[in-house]
Design a protein around this motif. Structure first.
Motif, PDB file in Angstrom:
ATOM      1  N   GLU A   6     -25.208 -26.710  18.435  1.00  0.00           N
ATOM      2  CA  GLU A   6     -23.976 -26.017  18.835  1.00  0.00           C
ATOM      3  C   GLU A   6     -24.084 -25.494  20.272  1.00  0.00           C
ATOM      4  O   GLU A   6     -23.121 -25.533  21.030  1.00  0.00           O
ATOM      5  N   GLU A   7     -25.279 -25.006  20.668  1.00  0.00           N
ATOM      6  CA  GLU A   7     -25.498 -24.563  22.054  1.00  0.00           C
ATOM      7  C   GLU A   7     -25.310 -25.723  23.022  1.00  0.00           C
ATOM      8  O   GLU A   7     -24.695 -25.567  24.084  1.00  0.00           O
ATOM      9  N   GLN A   8     -25.849 -26.886  22.666  1.00  0.00           N
ATOM     10  CA  GLN A   8     -25.700 -28.068  23.527  1.00  0.00           C
ATOM     11  C   GLN A   8     -24.234 -28.463  23.651  1.00  0.00           C
ATOM     12  O   GLN A   8     -23.754 -28.803  24.738  1.00  0.00           O
ATOM     13  N   LYS A   9     -23.507 -28.421  22.535  1.00  0.00           N
ATOM     14  CA  LYS A   9     -22.072 -28.744  22.577  1.00  0.00           C
ATOM     15  C   LYS A   9     -21.324 -27.746  23.468  1.00  0.00           C
ATOM     16  O   LYS A   9     -20.480 -28.129  24.272  1.00  0.00           O
ATOM     17  N   LEU A  10     -21.655 -26.463  23.279  1.00  0.00           N
ATOM     18  CA  LEU A  10     -21.017 -25.427  24.085  1.00  0.00           C
ATOM     19  C   LEU A  10     -21.325 -25.629  25.566  1.00  0.00           C
ATOM     20  O   LEU A  10     -20.437 -25.537  26.421  1.00  0.00           O
ATOM     21  N   TYR A  11     -22.575 -25.949  25.883  1.00  0.00           N
ATOM     22  CA  TYR A  11     -22.975 -26.217  27.274  1.00  0.00           C
ATOM     23  C   TYR A  11     -22.194 -27.399  27.838  1.00  0.00           C
ATOM     24  O   TYR A  11     -21.718 -27.364  28.973  1.00  0.00           O
ATOM     25  N   GLN A  12     -22.030 -28.445  27.037  1.00  0.00           N
ATOM     26  CA  GLN A  12     -21.258 -29.613  27.483  1.00  0.00           C
ATOM     27  C   GLN A  12     -19.799 -29.241  27.728  1.00  0.00           C
ATOM     28  O   GLN A  12     -19.184 -29.699  28.693  1.00  0.00           O
ATOM     29  N   TRP A  13     -19.238 -28.395  26.864  1.00  0.00           N
ATOM     30  CA  TRP A  13     -17.852 -27.952  27.060  1.00  0.00           C
ATOM     31  C   TRP A  13     -17.715 -27.123  28.341  1.00  0.00           C
ATOM     32  O   TRP A  13     -16.738 -27.263  29.079  1.00  0.00           O
TER      33      TRP A  13
END
Length: 193
Positions: free
Chosen positions: A24-31
């Motif tokens: 989820e952190e990686q997804k948030l970082y990508q967003w």
């Protein structure tokens, strides 16, 4: 009842939660990166829109009013490519005076370089223009030449200077276009106009 199976289940569940949190952190970082990219894209669109507007102004001037320039009047024109420049250690005092005049906000708006024909005024002016151009300080130049149709008089002086100034400072284009639209026959008029 043994605690071992309970702790291994809990440990396994914690690992799964950690993995899930990292995903989820990686997804948030990508967003966040995508959002920043989109913001830069909007800034780029805004800059491109302003450049398009300036380009349209310059094109409108070219289409509506062809500035009748004096061919060969620029300091670095093809026609005068074999004209001379001052040697490095010559006319240094005068060249220094001209540079000081150009860089001082207290100076008068015109530096009058005059003298007898053949005394090197054009050579000095060409040298100074070359130096100023190299420093990004030259807005425009006009070299008169006796006996040449468009350089032997001042008829095309203003349009030649204006065209060069627009090329060096595109923000001037809209003001020039406005003046031309107000008076389409402004170019051939007397200097007083």
């Amino acid at each position: 009842m043994s605690l071992q199976p309970f702790t291994s289940v809990t440990s396994q569940r914690l690992k799964e939660l950690r993995t899930s949190v990292k995903q989820e952190e990686q997804k948030l970082y990508q967003w966040v990166q995508l959002n920043q990219h989109l913001q830069h894209g909007e800034e780029a669109k805004s800059i491109l829109a302003r450049l398009d507007e300036m380009s349209r102004s310059v094109q409108a001037i070219a289409q509506e009013f062809s500035l009748p320039i004096a061919e060969g009047a620029f300091w670095n024109s093809y026609m005068d490519q074999h004209e001379t420049f001052c040697l490095d250690l010559t006319r240094t005092k005068l060249r220094c005076q001209i540079s000081e005049w150009a860089e001082s906000s207290e100076s008068k708006c015109i530096f009058w370089l005059n003298g007898m024909a053949g005394t090197g005024m054009s050579t000095i002016a060409r040298t100074v223009a070359k130096i100023f151009n190299g420093k990004g300080q030259l807005g425009a130049s006009f070299f008169f030449k006796k006996g040449e149709a468009h350089r032997g008089n001042a008829k095309r002086f203003i349009p030649t200077i204006v065209k060069q100034l627009i090329l060096h400072n595109h923000q001037l284009a809209s003001g020039v276009l406005g003046a031309i639209q107000n008076d389409p026959d402004i170019s051939p008029k007397a200097f007083q106009e």
